[in-house]
Design a protein around this motif. Structure first.
Motif, PDB file in Angstrom:
ATOM      1  N   ALA A  32      -5.175   6.402  -1.758  1.00 46.95           N
ATOM      2  CA  ALA A  32      -4.419   5.199  -1.405  1.00 46.95           C
ATOM      3  C   ALA A  32      -4.336   4.307  -2.630  1.00 46.95           C
ATOM      4  CB  ALA A  32      -5.128   4.457  -0.283  1.00 46.95           C
ATOM      5  N   VAL A  73      -8.272   3.383   2.333  1.00 55.11           N
ATOM      6  CA  VAL A  73      -7.336   2.265   2.168  1.00 55.11           C
ATOM      7  C   VAL A  73      -8.053   0.923   2.064  1.00 55.11           C
ATOM      8  CG1 VAL A  73      -5.365   3.396   3.252  1.00 55.11           C
ATOM      9  CG2 VAL A  73      -6.925   2.073   4.658  1.00 55.11           C
ATOM     10  N   ILE A  95       0.848  -1.192   0.000  1.00 55.42           N
ATOM     11  CA  ILE A  95       0.000   0.000   0.000  1.00 55.42           C
ATOM     12  C   ILE A  95       0.881   1.238   0.000  1.00 55.42           C
ATOM     13  CG2 ILE A  95      -0.192  -0.067   2.547  1.00 55.42           C
ATOM     14  CD1 ILE A  95      -3.116   0.956   2.068  1.00 55.42           C
TER      15      ILE A  95
END
Ligand code: ZN
Length: 514
Positions: A462, A484, A451
Protein backbone atom coordinates in the motif's frame (compact mmCIF):
# COMPACT_ATOMS: atom_id res chain seq x y z
CA UNK A 1 16.59 15.70 -39.84
CA UNK A 2 16.16 18.71 -37.55
CA UNK A 3 17.22 18.30 -33.94
CA UNK A 4 14.70 19.47 -31.36
CA UNK A 5 16.11 20.44 -27.96
CA UNK A 6 14.17 19.13 -25.01
CA UNK A 7 13.93 21.71 -22.21
CA UNK A 8 12.55 19.94 -19.17
CA UNK A 9 10.84 22.11 -16.57
CA UNK A 10 9.54 19.37 -14.25
CA UNK A 11 11.61 20.81 -11.41
CA UNK A 12 10.42 24.38 -11.98
CA UNK A 13 6.97 24.64 -13.62
CA UNK A 14 6.10 21.10 -12.51
CA UNK A 15 7.33 21.48 -8.98
CA UNK A 16 5.53 24.78 -8.44
CA UNK A 17 2.12 23.22 -9.10
CA UNK A 18 -0.40 22.67 -6.34
CA UNK A 19 0.40 20.02 -3.77
CA UNK A 20 3.90 19.20 -4.94
CA UNK A 21 6.94 19.85 -2.83
CA UNK A 22 10.01 17.79 -3.44
CA UNK A 23 12.81 17.84 -0.93
CA UNK A 24 16.42 18.38 -1.81
CA UNK A 25 17.46 14.76 -2.36
CA UNK A 26 14.31 14.07 -4.37
CA UNK A 27 15.07 16.98 -6.71
CA UNK A 28 18.59 15.62 -7.13
CA UNK A 29 17.21 12.18 -7.95
CA UNK A 30 14.86 13.64 -10.59
CA UNK A 31 17.72 15.68 -12.09
CA UNK A 32 19.96 12.60 -12.34
CA UNK A 33 17.17 10.66 -14.04
CA UNK A 34 16.58 13.53 -16.49
CA UNK A 35 20.28 13.36 -17.30
CA UNK A 36 19.94 9.61 -18.00
CA UNK A 37 16.90 10.33 -20.15
CA UNK A 38 19.09 12.69 -22.15
CA UNK A 39 17.18 15.97 -21.98
CA UNK A 40 19.19 18.91 -23.34
CA UNK A 41 18.25 21.46 -20.71
CA UNK A 42 17.06 21.05 -17.13
CA UNK A 43 15.24 24.00 -15.63
CA UNK A 44 16.07 23.25 -12.02
CA UNK A 45 14.07 25.97 -10.27
CA UNK A 46 13.67 29.68 -9.65
CA UNK A 47 16.80 30.60 -7.65
CA UNK A 48 15.61 33.99 -6.39
CA UNK A 49 12.25 32.65 -5.19
CA UNK A 50 13.54 30.95 -2.03
CA UNK A 51 16.70 29.77 -0.32
CA UNK A 52 15.63 26.17 -0.82
CA UNK A 53 15.22 26.68 -4.55
CA UNK A 54 18.57 28.43 -4.72
CA UNK A 55 20.36 25.55 -3.03
CA UNK A 56 18.65 22.92 -5.19
CA UNK A 57 19.47 24.76 -8.43
CA UNK A 58 23.06 25.25 -7.30
CA UNK A 59 23.62 21.61 -6.43
CA UNK A 60 21.96 20.37 -9.63
CA UNK A 61 24.11 22.77 -11.70
CA UNK A 62 27.24 21.60 -9.90
CA UNK A 63 26.39 17.91 -10.25
CA UNK A 64 24.82 17.43 -13.70
CA UNK A 65 27.43 17.33 -16.47
CA UNK A 66 25.58 16.12 -19.56
CA UNK A 67 22.78 18.69 -19.66
CA UNK A 68 22.69 22.44 -19.60
CA UNK A 69 21.14 23.58 -16.33
CA UNK A 70 19.04 26.73 -16.21
CA UNK A 71 16.93 28.68 -13.72
CA UNK A 72 14.05 31.11 -14.08
CA UNK A 73 14.68 34.78 -13.35
CA UNK A 74 12.63 37.95 -13.34
CA UNK A 75 14.03 40.76 -15.46
CA UNK A 76 15.89 42.60 -12.72
CA UNK A 77 19.54 42.74 -11.70
CA UNK A 78 19.05 41.22 -8.25
CA UNK A 79 17.37 38.09 -9.67
CA UNK A 80 20.03 37.80 -12.37
CA UNK A 81 22.88 38.05 -9.84
CA UNK A 82 21.26 35.44 -7.59
CA UNK A 83 20.70 33.15 -10.57
CA UNK A 84 24.33 33.51 -11.63
CA UNK A 85 25.51 32.50 -8.16
CA UNK A 86 23.30 29.41 -8.36
CA UNK A 87 24.13 28.44 -11.95
CA UNK A 88 27.76 29.40 -12.53
CA UNK A 89 29.11 25.94 -11.64
CA UNK A 90 27.09 24.31 -14.41
CA UNK A 91 28.49 22.59 -17.48
CA UNK A 92 26.78 25.19 -19.67
CA UNK A 93 25.16 27.93 -17.54
CA UNK A 94 22.16 29.54 -19.13
CA UNK A 95 19.59 31.98 -17.84
CA UNK A 96 15.85 31.96 -18.43
CA UNK A 97 14.62 35.55 -18.19
CA UNK A 98 10.95 36.43 -18.45
CA UNK A 99 8.80 39.53 -18.71
CA UNK A 100 5.14 39.74 -19.73
CA UNK A 101 4.23 41.37 -23.05
CA UNK A 102 0.43 41.05 -23.16
CA UNK A 103 -1.77 44.12 -22.55
CA UNK A 104 -3.52 42.35 -19.62
CA UNK A 105 -0.27 41.51 -17.84
CA UNK A 106 1.43 44.83 -18.56
CA UNK A 107 -1.56 46.90 -17.38
CA UNK A 108 -2.74 44.98 -14.35
CA UNK A 109 0.21 42.94 -13.10
CA UNK A 110 3.28 44.94 -14.06
CA UNK A 111 1.63 48.38 -14.19
CA UNK A 112 4.10 49.27 -16.91
CA UNK A 113 3.66 50.83 -20.35
CA UNK A 114 4.76 48.81 -23.41
CA UNK A 115 7.75 51.18 -23.78
CA UNK A 116 8.82 50.49 -20.19
CA UNK A 117 8.48 46.74 -20.74
CA UNK A 118 10.59 46.90 -23.87
CA UNK A 119 13.27 48.90 -22.09
CA UNK A 120 13.31 46.62 -19.03
CA UNK A 121 13.59 43.52 -21.21
CA UNK A 122 16.51 44.92 -23.19
CA UNK A 123 18.32 46.12 -20.04
CA UNK A 124 17.88 42.74 -18.35
CA UNK A 125 19.16 40.79 -21.35
CA UNK A 126 22.19 43.10 -21.68
CA UNK A 127 22.99 42.72 -17.99
CA UNK A 128 22.52 38.92 -18.05
CA UNK A 129 24.68 38.61 -21.14
CA UNK A 130 27.67 39.97 -19.18
CA UNK A 131 27.53 36.80 -17.08
CA UNK A 132 25.76 34.09 -19.07
CA UNK A 133 26.84 32.86 -22.50
CA UNK A 134 23.30 31.64 -23.20
CA UNK A 135 20.40 33.92 -22.36
CA UNK A 136 16.85 32.86 -23.08
CA UNK A 137 14.11 35.47 -23.08
CA UNK A 138 10.47 34.48 -22.51
CA UNK A 139 7.72 36.91 -23.44
CA UNK A 140 5.27 35.84 -20.76
CA UNK A 141 1.67 35.50 -22.00
CA UNK A 142 3.03 35.86 -25.55
CA UNK A 143 -0.03 34.25 -27.11
CA UNK A 144 -2.27 37.07 -25.86
CA UNK A 145 0.21 39.78 -26.88
CA UNK A 146 -0.11 42.25 -29.71
CA UNK A 147 1.94 40.65 -32.50
CA UNK A 148 3.72 43.78 -33.83
CA UNK A 149 4.73 44.63 -30.24
CA UNK A 150 5.85 41.04 -29.60
CA UNK A 151 7.95 41.16 -32.78
CA UNK A 152 9.51 44.43 -31.66
CA UNK A 153 10.44 43.02 -28.23
CA UNK A 154 11.88 39.87 -29.84
CA UNK A 155 14.01 41.91 -32.26
CA UNK A 156 15.36 44.19 -29.53
CA UNK A 157 16.21 41.40 -27.06
CA UNK A 158 18.03 39.49 -29.82
CA UNK A 159 20.03 42.64 -30.53
CA UNK A 160 20.75 42.83 -26.80
CA UNK A 161 22.18 39.30 -26.84
CA UNK A 162 19.34 36.81 -26.29
CA UNK A 163 20.02 33.59 -28.22
CA UNK A 164 16.84 31.68 -27.34
CA UNK A 165 13.38 33.22 -27.70
CA UNK A 166 10.54 31.49 -25.94
CA UNK A 167 6.93 32.16 -26.93
CA UNK A 168 4.95 30.76 -24.01
CA UNK A 169 1.25 30.06 -24.04
CA UNK A 170 1.26 30.89 -20.32
CA UNK A 171 -2.49 30.53 -19.79
CA UNK A 172 -3.20 27.62 -22.17
CA UNK A 173 -5.36 29.74 -24.46
CA UNK A 174 -4.04 29.25 -27.98
CA UNK A 175 -5.04 26.70 -30.65
CA UNK A 176 -2.49 24.76 -32.74
CA UNK A 177 -3.19 26.66 -35.95
CA UNK A 178 -2.92 30.09 -34.32
CA UNK A 179 0.21 29.10 -32.39
CA UNK A 180 1.92 27.99 -35.58
CA UNK A 181 0.94 31.30 -37.19
CA UNK A 182 2.65 33.26 -34.39
CA UNK A 183 5.93 31.45 -35.11
CA UNK A 184 5.54 32.11 -38.84
CA UNK A 185 4.74 35.76 -38.14
CA UNK A 186 7.89 36.19 -36.06
CA UNK A 187 10.02 34.50 -38.72
CA UNK A 188 8.58 36.86 -41.36
CA UNK A 189 8.65 40.07 -39.30
CA UNK A 190 11.75 39.92 -37.10
CA UNK A 191 14.76 40.69 -39.31
CA UNK A 192 17.37 39.20 -36.92
CA UNK A 193 15.32 36.08 -36.02
CA UNK A 194 17.97 33.87 -37.60
CA UNK A 195 20.35 34.71 -34.76
CA UNK A 196 18.13 33.03 -32.16
CA UNK A 197 16.57 29.69 -31.52
CA UNK A 198 12.77 29.62 -31.17
CA UNK A 199 11.19 27.81 -28.23
CA UNK A 200 7.64 26.85 -27.25
CA UNK A 201 6.11 26.44 -23.79
CA UNK A 202 2.48 25.31 -23.55
CA UNK A 203 -0.08 24.78 -20.83
CA UNK A 204 -2.93 22.32 -21.00
CA UNK A 205 -5.92 24.38 -19.84
CA UNK A 206 -7.86 23.51 -23.01
CA UNK A 207 -6.17 20.13 -23.45
CA UNK A 208 -4.05 21.35 -26.35
CA UNK A 209 -0.57 21.67 -24.83
CA UNK A 210 1.00 18.79 -26.75
CA UNK A 211 -0.78 19.61 -30.03
CA UNK A 212 0.29 23.25 -29.68
CA UNK A 213 3.91 22.26 -28.99
CA UNK A 214 3.97 20.05 -32.07
CA UNK A 215 2.44 22.87 -34.15
CA UNK A 216 5.24 25.18 -32.95
CA UNK A 217 7.83 22.58 -34.00
CA UNK A 218 6.19 22.38 -37.43
CA UNK A 219 6.49 26.16 -37.71
CA UNK A 220 10.11 26.53 -36.75
CA UNK A 221 10.52 26.02 -32.99
CA UNK A 222 13.62 23.97 -32.28
CA UNK A 223 13.26 23.90 -28.50
CA UNK A 224 10.26 22.53 -26.66
CA UNK A 225 9.60 23.13 -22.97
CA UNK A 226 7.76 20.33 -21.25
CA UNK A 227 7.45 18.26 -18.08
CA UNK A 228 7.39 14.59 -17.17
CA UNK A 229 3.79 13.32 -17.02
CA UNK A 230 2.66 16.83 -17.99
CA UNK A 231 2.68 18.07 -14.39
CA UNK A 232 2.64 21.83 -13.92
CA UNK A 233 0.62 24.91 -13.04
CA UNK A 234 -3.16 24.37 -13.10
CA UNK A 235 -3.95 21.77 -15.82
CA UNK A 236 -0.24 21.21 -16.34
CA UNK A 237 2.39 21.62 -19.05
CA UNK A 238 2.91 19.76 -22.31
CA UNK A 239 3.94 16.18 -21.53
CA UNK A 240 7.53 15.38 -22.49
CA UNK A 241 6.81 11.72 -23.15
CA UNK A 242 3.95 12.47 -25.55
CA UNK A 243 5.87 15.05 -27.57
CA UNK A 244 9.03 12.98 -27.85
CA UNK A 245 7.25 9.75 -28.78
CA UNK A 246 5.05 11.59 -31.30
CA UNK A 247 8.19 13.02 -32.93
CA UNK A 248 9.72 9.53 -33.00
CA UNK A 249 6.73 7.57 -34.27
CA UNK A 250 5.73 10.25 -36.79
CA UNK A 251 9.17 11.37 -37.89
CA UNK A 252 7.97 10.79 -41.45
CA UNK A 253 5.71 13.80 -40.88
CA UNK A 254 7.66 16.03 -38.48
CA UNK A 255 11.12 15.32 -39.93
CA UNK A 256 12.58 16.10 -36.52
CA UNK A 257 14.31 14.12 -33.82
CA UNK A 258 15.30 14.54 -30.17
CA UNK A 259 18.44 13.37 -28.41
CA UNK A 260 16.45 11.44 -25.81
CA UNK A 261 17.05 7.88 -24.76
CA UNK A 262 13.39 6.91 -25.09
CA UNK A 263 13.90 3.68 -23.15
CA UNK A 264 14.25 5.78 -20.01
CA UNK A 265 10.77 7.29 -20.39
CA UNK A 266 8.74 4.84 -18.36
CA UNK A 267 11.28 4.86 -15.54
CA UNK A 268 11.35 8.66 -15.43
CA UNK A 269 7.57 8.82 -15.41
CA UNK A 270 7.36 6.34 -12.51
CA UNK A 271 10.01 8.19 -10.52
CA UNK A 272 8.29 11.56 -10.90
CA UNK A 273 4.89 10.07 -10.11
CA UNK A 274 6.14 8.34 -6.96
CA UNK A 275 8.09 11.32 -5.66
CA UNK A 276 5.43 13.94 -6.35
CA UNK A 277 2.47 11.75 -5.40
CA UNK A 278 0.76 12.77 -8.65
CA UNK A 279 -0.77 9.59 -10.01
CA UNK A 280 -0.53 8.89 -13.76
CA UNK A 281 -4.06 8.25 -15.13
CA UNK A 282 -4.35 4.71 -16.53
CA UNK A 283 -5.41 5.98 -19.96
CA UNK A 284 -2.55 8.51 -20.22
CA UNK A 285 -0.77 8.31 -23.59
CA UNK A 286 2.63 6.55 -23.61
CA UNK A 287 3.04 6.05 -19.84
CA UNK A 288 -0.44 5.14 -18.55
CA UNK A 289 -0.94 1.66 -17.17
CA UNK A 290 -3.34 0.82 -19.98
CA UNK A 291 -1.38 2.51 -22.78
CA UNK A 292 -0.36 -0.89 -24.17
CA UNK A 293 -3.25 -3.05 -22.92
CA UNK A 294 -5.51 -4.51 -25.59
CA UNK A 295 -8.87 -5.29 -24.11
CA UNK A 296 -11.28 -5.94 -26.98
CA UNK A 297 -11.35 -9.49 -28.31
CA UNK A 298 -10.98 -8.35 -31.91
CA UNK A 299 -7.97 -6.22 -30.99
CA UNK A 300 -6.35 -9.00 -28.96
CA UNK A 301 -6.82 -11.41 -31.83
CA UNK A 302 -5.26 -8.91 -34.22
CA UNK A 303 -2.27 -8.21 -31.98
CA UNK A 304 -1.62 -11.93 -31.50
CA UNK A 305 -1.53 -12.39 -35.28
CA UNK A 306 0.52 -9.26 -35.96
CA UNK A 307 1.38 -6.67 -33.32
CA UNK A 308 1.23 -3.69 -35.63
CA UNK A 309 -2.46 -4.28 -36.39
CA UNK A 310 -3.37 -2.29 -33.30
CA UNK A 311 -0.07 -1.28 -31.72
CA UNK A 312 1.70 1.79 -33.08
CA UNK A 313 4.17 2.12 -30.18
CA UNK A 314 5.98 -0.90 -28.85
CA UNK A 315 6.16 -0.93 -25.04
CA UNK A 316 9.89 -1.71 -25.27
CA UNK A 317 10.49 1.59 -27.07
CA UNK A 318 9.72 3.55 -23.90
CA UNK A 319 11.24 1.00 -21.54
CA UNK A 320 8.13 -0.86 -20.43
CA UNK A 321 9.48 -4.34 -19.78
CA UNK A 322 7.58 -7.01 -21.71
CA UNK A 323 7.57 -9.28 -18.71
CA UNK A 324 7.93 -7.88 -15.25
CA UNK A 325 10.93 -9.69 -13.80
CA UNK A 326 9.92 -11.10 -10.47
CA UNK A 327 12.06 -11.73 -7.40
CA UNK A 328 10.97 -13.74 -4.38
CA UNK A 329 11.85 -15.19 -1.03
CA UNK A 330 14.66 -17.31 -2.43
CA UNK A 331 16.32 -14.54 -4.41
CA UNK A 332 19.77 -13.78 -3.08
CA UNK A 333 21.68 -10.56 -2.62
CA UNK A 334 23.34 -11.00 -6.01
CA UNK A 335 20.06 -11.25 -7.93
CA UNK A 336 18.76 -8.32 -5.94
CA UNK A 337 21.76 -6.13 -6.73
CA UNK A 338 21.61 -7.15 -10.40
CA UNK A 339 17.98 -6.22 -10.70
CA UNK A 340 18.58 -2.83 -9.07
CA UNK A 341 21.37 -2.20 -11.56
CA UNK A 342 19.16 -3.24 -14.47
CA UNK A 343 16.61 -0.75 -13.19
CA UNK A 344 19.32 1.88 -13.47
CA UNK A 345 20.35 2.35 -9.85
CA UNK A 346 23.94 1.99 -8.79
CA UNK A 347 23.95 1.75 -5.04
CA UNK A 348 26.68 1.66 -2.42
CA UNK A 349 27.31 -1.60 -0.53
CA UNK A 350 25.75 -0.04 2.55
CA UNK A 351 22.62 0.94 0.64
CA UNK A 352 22.37 -2.54 -0.85
CA UNK A 353 22.73 -4.09 2.60
CA UNK A 354 20.00 -1.90 4.12
CA UNK A 355 17.67 -2.42 1.20
CA UNK A 356 18.27 -6.14 1.15
CA UNK A 357 17.03 -6.37 4.76
CA UNK A 358 13.78 -4.58 3.78
CA UNK A 359 13.54 -6.77 0.68
CA UNK A 360 13.79 -9.96 2.76
CA UNK A 361 11.19 -8.68 5.21
CA UNK A 362 8.84 -7.96 2.34
CA UNK A 363 9.56 -11.29 0.64
CA UNK A 364 8.48 -13.08 3.80
CA UNK A 365 5.03 -11.54 3.46
CA UNK A 366 4.64 -11.13 -0.30
CA UNK A 367 5.15 -13.96 -2.77
CA UNK A 368 6.29 -12.07 -5.83
CA UNK A 369 8.37 -8.91 -5.65
CA UNK A 370 8.00 -6.85 -8.81
CA UNK A 371 10.09 -3.97 -10.13
CA UNK A 372 7.51 -1.55 -8.76
CA UNK A 373 7.93 -3.05 -5.30
CA UNK A 374 11.69 -2.71 -5.56
CA UNK A 375 11.38 0.93 -6.55
CA UNK A 376 9.03 1.57 -3.63
CA UNK A 377 11.57 0.03 -1.25
CA UNK A 378 14.30 2.13 -2.80
CA UNK A 379 12.45 5.44 -2.59
CA UNK A 380 11.30 4.65 0.92
CA UNK A 381 14.83 3.90 2.12
CA UNK A 382 16.85 6.32 0.12
CA UNK A 383 14.75 9.42 -0.22
CA UNK A 384 11.48 9.83 1.60
CA UNK A 385 12.64 8.84 5.02
CA UNK A 386 16.22 10.03 4.78
CA UNK A 387 15.85 12.29 7.81
CA UNK A 388 14.02 10.79 10.73
CA UNK A 389 13.14 13.27 13.44
CA UNK A 390 10.22 11.06 14.45
CA UNK A 391 10.27 7.35 13.79
CA UNK A 392 7.46 4.83 14.15
CA UNK A 393 8.29 1.92 16.44
CA UNK A 394 4.97 0.13 16.75
CA UNK A 395 1.34 0.62 15.90
CA UNK A 396 -1.75 -1.09 17.21
CA UNK A 397 -5.31 -0.34 16.13
CA UNK A 398 -8.53 -1.71 17.50
CA UNK A 399 -11.49 -1.39 15.20
CA UNK A 400 -14.94 -2.78 15.93
CA UNK A 401 -17.97 -1.98 13.76
CA UNK A 402 -20.19 0.78 15.26
CA UNK A 403 -17.72 1.47 18.08
CA UNK A 404 -15.03 3.99 18.76
CA UNK A 405 -11.65 3.04 17.26
CA UNK A 406 -8.51 3.15 19.40
CA UNK A 407 -4.93 3.43 18.28
CA UNK A 408 -1.79 2.92 20.38
CA UNK A 409 1.53 4.07 19.04
CA UNK A 410 5.18 3.91 20.13
CA UNK A 411 7.49 6.35 18.47
CA UNK A 412 10.95 7.85 18.94
CA UNK A 413 11.02 11.64 19.16
CA UNK A 414 13.72 14.01 17.87
CA UNK A 415 15.40 13.82 21.34
CA UNK A 416 15.79 10.06 20.91
CA UNK A 417 13.17 9.35 23.58
CA UNK A 418 10.66 6.54 23.05
CA UNK A 419 7.09 7.64 23.80
CA UNK A 420 3.80 5.72 23.93
CA UNK A 421 0.43 7.27 23.39
CA UNK A 422 -3.16 6.21 22.71
CA UNK A 423 -6.13 8.04 21.22
CA UNK A 424 -9.57 7.36 19.82
CA UNK A 425 -11.16 8.37 16.54
CA UNK A 426 -14.24 7.64 14.49
CA UNK A 427 -12.15 5.56 12.08
CA UNK A 428 -8.77 3.82 12.10
CA UNK A 429 -6.86 6.48 10.18
CA UNK A 430 -8.36 9.26 12.27
CA UNK A 431 -7.44 7.43 15.50
CA UNK A 432 -3.86 7.00 14.27
CA UNK A 433 -3.55 10.61 13.21
CA UNK A 434 -5.02 11.86 16.52
CA UNK A 435 -2.44 9.76 18.38
CA UNK A 436 0.44 11.03 16.24
CA UNK A 437 -0.72 14.62 16.70
CA UNK A 438 -0.73 14.16 20.47
CA UNK A 439 2.85 12.80 20.42
CA UNK A 440 4.03 15.64 18.18
CA UNK A 441 2.33 18.09 20.51
CA UNK A 442 1.01 20.66 18.05
CA UNK A 443 -1.76 21.04 15.52
CA UNK A 444 -1.33 19.20 12.21
CA UNK A 445 -3.91 19.90 9.50
CA UNK A 446 -4.45 17.08 7.04
CA UNK A 447 -5.11 18.63 3.63
CA UNK A 448 -5.03 15.57 1.42
CA UNK A 449 -4.92 11.81 1.85
CA UNK A 450 -4.61 9.30 -0.98
CA UNK A 451 -4.05 5.58 -1.01
CA UNK A 452 -3.22 3.17 -3.79
CA UNK A 453 -2.04 -0.38 -4.28
CA UNK A 454 1.41 -0.59 -5.78
CA UNK A 455 0.64 -3.62 -7.94
CA UNK A 456 -2.23 -6.00 -8.45
CA UNK A 457 -2.86 -8.85 -6.02
CA UNK A 458 -4.16 -9.05 -2.49
CA UNK A 459 -0.68 -8.93 -1.01
CA UNK A 460 0.27 -5.72 -2.85
CA UNK A 461 2.13 -2.96 -1.05
CA UNK A 462 0.00 0.00 0.00
CA UNK A 463 1.22 3.46 -0.86
CA UNK A 464 -0.20 6.43 1.00
CA UNK A 465 0.35 10.02 0.05
CA UNK A 466 -0.61 12.87 2.40
CA UNK A 467 -0.39 16.63 2.40
CA UNK A 468 -0.30 18.37 5.77
CA UNK A 469 0.05 21.82 7.17
CA UNK A 470 2.26 21.90 10.25
CA UNK A 471 4.34 24.71 11.75
CA UNK A 472 2.75 27.04 9.17
CA UNK A 473 4.34 25.00 6.41
CA UNK A 474 2.70 22.75 3.87
CA UNK A 475 4.42 19.49 3.16
CA UNK A 476 3.66 16.22 1.48
CA UNK A 477 4.68 12.81 2.73
CA UNK A 478 4.70 9.24 1.50
CA UNK A 479 4.56 5.92 3.20
CA UNK A 480 4.75 2.39 1.85
CA UNK A 481 3.92 -0.72 3.82
CA UNK A 482 2.19 -4.01 3.42
CA UNK A 483 -0.55 -2.77 5.70
CA UNK A 484 -2.64 0.28 4.78
CA UNK A 485 -2.72 1.60 8.33
CA UNK A 486 1.03 1.35 8.77
CA UNK A 487 1.49 3.06 5.39
CA UNK A 488 -0.91 5.81 6.56
CA UNK A 489 1.07 6.36 9.77
CA UNK A 490 4.38 6.38 7.89
CA UNK A 491 3.15 8.92 5.32
CA UNK A 492 2.02 11.29 8.08
CA UNK A 493 5.30 10.96 10.00
CA UNK A 494 7.24 11.44 6.76
CA UNK A 495 5.37 14.68 6.07
CA UNK A 496 6.03 15.95 9.62
CA UNK A 497 9.73 15.08 9.30
CA UNK A 498 9.89 16.94 6.01
CA UNK A 499 8.48 20.14 7.50
CA UNK A 500 11.05 19.84 10.31
CA UNK A 501 13.85 19.51 7.73
CA UNK A 502 12.52 22.61 5.96
CA UNK A 503 12.35 24.48 9.26
CA UNK A 504 15.87 23.47 10.26
CA UNK A 505 17.16 24.51 6.87
CA UNK A 506 15.39 27.88 7.06
CA UNK A 507 16.95 28.54 10.48
CA UNK A 508 20.41 27.59 9.23
CA UNK A 509 20.00 30.00 6.35
CA UNK A 510 18.82 32.80 8.64
CA UNK A 511 21.84 32.24 10.89
CA UNK A 512 24.11 32.42 7.87
CA UNK A 513 22.57 35.73 6.83
CA UNK A 514 23.10 37.09 10.34
ZN1 ZN B 1 4.57 27.64 -17.56
Amino acid sequence: MRKINIFDTTLRDGEQSAGINLNHSEKMEVARQLERLGVDIIEAGFPASSKGDFRAVQEIANTIRNCSVTGLSRSNMKDIDTSWDALKGGAEPRLHLFLATSPIHMTYKLKMTPEQVLEAAVEAVKYAKKKFSIVQFSAEDATRSDLPFLAKVVKEVIDAGATVINIPDTVGYITPKEYGQIFTYLKDNVPNIGQAQLSCHCHDDLGMAVANSLAAIEHGASQVECTINGIGERAGNAALEEISVALHIRNDFYQAKTGLNLQQIKKTSTLVSKLTGVVVPPNKAVVGKNAFAHESGIHQDGVLKEKTTYEIISPELVGVPSNDMVLGKHSGRHAFRNRMEELGYTLTTEEINNLFVSFKELADKKKEITDDDLLSLLYEEKLGSAVKFYELKSLQVQYVTHQVTTSTISMTTPDGEEVHEACTGSGSVEAIYNTLERIIGSKVHLEDYRIQANTGGRDALAEVFVKINFNEMTSSGRGTAQDVLEASAKAYINAVNRTLVQKQYKEEMENLVR
